[in-house]
Write an enzyme that holds these catalytic residues in place. Structure first.
Site, PDB file in Angstrom:
ATOM      1  N   TYR A 139       0.839  -1.203   0.000  1.00 22.21           N
ATOM      2  CA  TYR A 139       0.000   0.000   0.000  1.00 22.21           C
ATOM      3  C   TYR A 139       0.873   1.251   0.000  1.00 22.21           C
ATOM      4  O   TYR A 139       0.622   2.191  -0.757  1.00 22.21           O
ATOM      5  CB  TYR A 139      -0.927  -0.005   1.211  1.00 22.21           C
ATOM      6  CG  TYR A 139      -1.845   1.194   1.281  1.00 22.21           C
ATOM      7  CD1 TYR A 139      -3.036   1.217   0.560  1.00 22.21           C
ATOM      8  CD2 TYR A 139      -1.527   2.310   2.054  1.00 22.21           C
ATOM      9  CE1 TYR A 139      -3.889   2.316   0.614  1.00 22.21           C
ATOM     10  CE2 TYR A 139      -2.361   3.407   2.105  1.00 22.21           C
ATOM     11  CZ  TYR A 139      -3.539   3.404   1.391  1.00 22.21           C
ATOM     12  OH  TYR A 139      -4.369   4.502   1.432  1.00 22.21           O
ATOM     13  N   LYS A 143       1.100   4.223  -3.022  1.00 20.94           N
ATOM     14  CA  LYS A 143       0.899   5.644  -2.769  1.00 20.94           C
ATOM     15  C   LYS A 143       2.154   6.453  -3.101  1.00 20.94           C
ATOM     16  O   LYS A 143       2.069   7.590  -3.569  1.00 20.94           O
ATOM     17  CB  LYS A 143       0.486   5.869  -1.305  1.00 20.94           C
ATOM     18  CG  LYS A 143      -0.924   5.390  -0.989  1.00 20.94           C
ATOM     19  CD  LYS A 143      -1.972   6.150  -1.796  1.00 20.94           C
ATOM     20  CE  LYS A 143      -3.385   5.787  -1.391  1.00 20.94           C
ATOM     21  NZ  LYS A 143      -4.408   6.549  -2.149  1.00 20.94           N
TER      22      LYS A 143
END
Length: 234
Positions: A139, A143
């Protein structure tokens, strides 16, 4: 400076915790129309809110949405996902995560660039403090990739009069974090900071103190951000 007053706003992931606030607060700030985009759009009971089907992983869905919402002047790439995948191991779920968190926002931006160019509009990519802090595995990587893509978009789109901003925040109280029993940011406060930043002409909007601290820490030794590295040396 960018303004929400009279704007036509499109928000991806509009049904979520942040998305709902992005919709409501856009209207509070004077937006004339809000496209509330989601894979399964819901009815909002407001004639100024237009439910729009948009799956950010589907080129066909994106193209259809761009044709319907050709009058957009503010685009908020808010849709995102987390699947607890790891860059060490099976990469199939990592690729799936990137489809939502990286390739999706890029594809949506490309599809709506003609509308934003015509309006000399605004693009906001919703990122995270994890854009700069690699503690949530794949994750964080997704990002971080979108953060760098946002930097490139900012440079590429500026000559067309498009203002590109990014929003960085810590853990907010949304369905994605419902399993975490720790203090969380109020989505209403996060979105208020986001729109304040947009209307102030900011390029990077830091919604909380944690994001400000981590961004400042990028200039220091990497061990300051990741003290476990020093501990691992024994």
């Amino acid at each position: 400076m960018p303004s929400l007053d009279g704007a036509v706003v499109l928000i991806t992931g509009a049904n979520g915790g942040l998305g709902t606030q992005f919709v409501a607060q856009a209207l509070q700030r004077g937006a004339s129309k809000v496209y509330a985009a989601a894979r399964h759009p819901r009815e909002w009971g407001d004639k100024c809110i237009v439910p729009l089907t948009l799956d950010v992983t589907s080129p066909e869905s994106i193209a259809a949405a761009a044709e319907i919402a050709a009058d957009v002047s503010v685009l908020v790439n808010n849709a995102g996902a987390s699947n607890h995948s790891s860059v060490l191991g099976d990469l199939a779920p990592v690729r799936e995560l990137f489809e939502v968190n990286f390739w999706g926002p890029l594809a949506v931006t490309n599809a709506f660039t003609p509308a934003l160019t015509a309006a000399k509009g605004t693009l906001l990519n919703v990122l995270s403090v994890l854009s700069w802090l690699g503690i949530v595995d794949a994750y964080s990587v997704s990002k971080a990739a979108l953060w760098q893509a946002t930097n490139v978009e900012r440079l590429k789109l500026a000559p067309s009069g498009i203002h590109v901003a990014s929003l960085h925040l810590g853990r907010a109280d949304t369905p994605m974090t419902r399993h975490i029993d720790e203090p969380k940011l109020d989505p209403a406060d996060v979105v208020r900071s986001a729109y304040d930043g947009l209307e102030a002409g900011s390029y990077e909007i830091l919604a909380d103190e944690l994001s400000a601290q981590v961004k400042a820490g990028l200039a220091g030794p990497i061990e300051a951000l990741y003290p476990e590295l020093a501990r691992s040396r024994g």
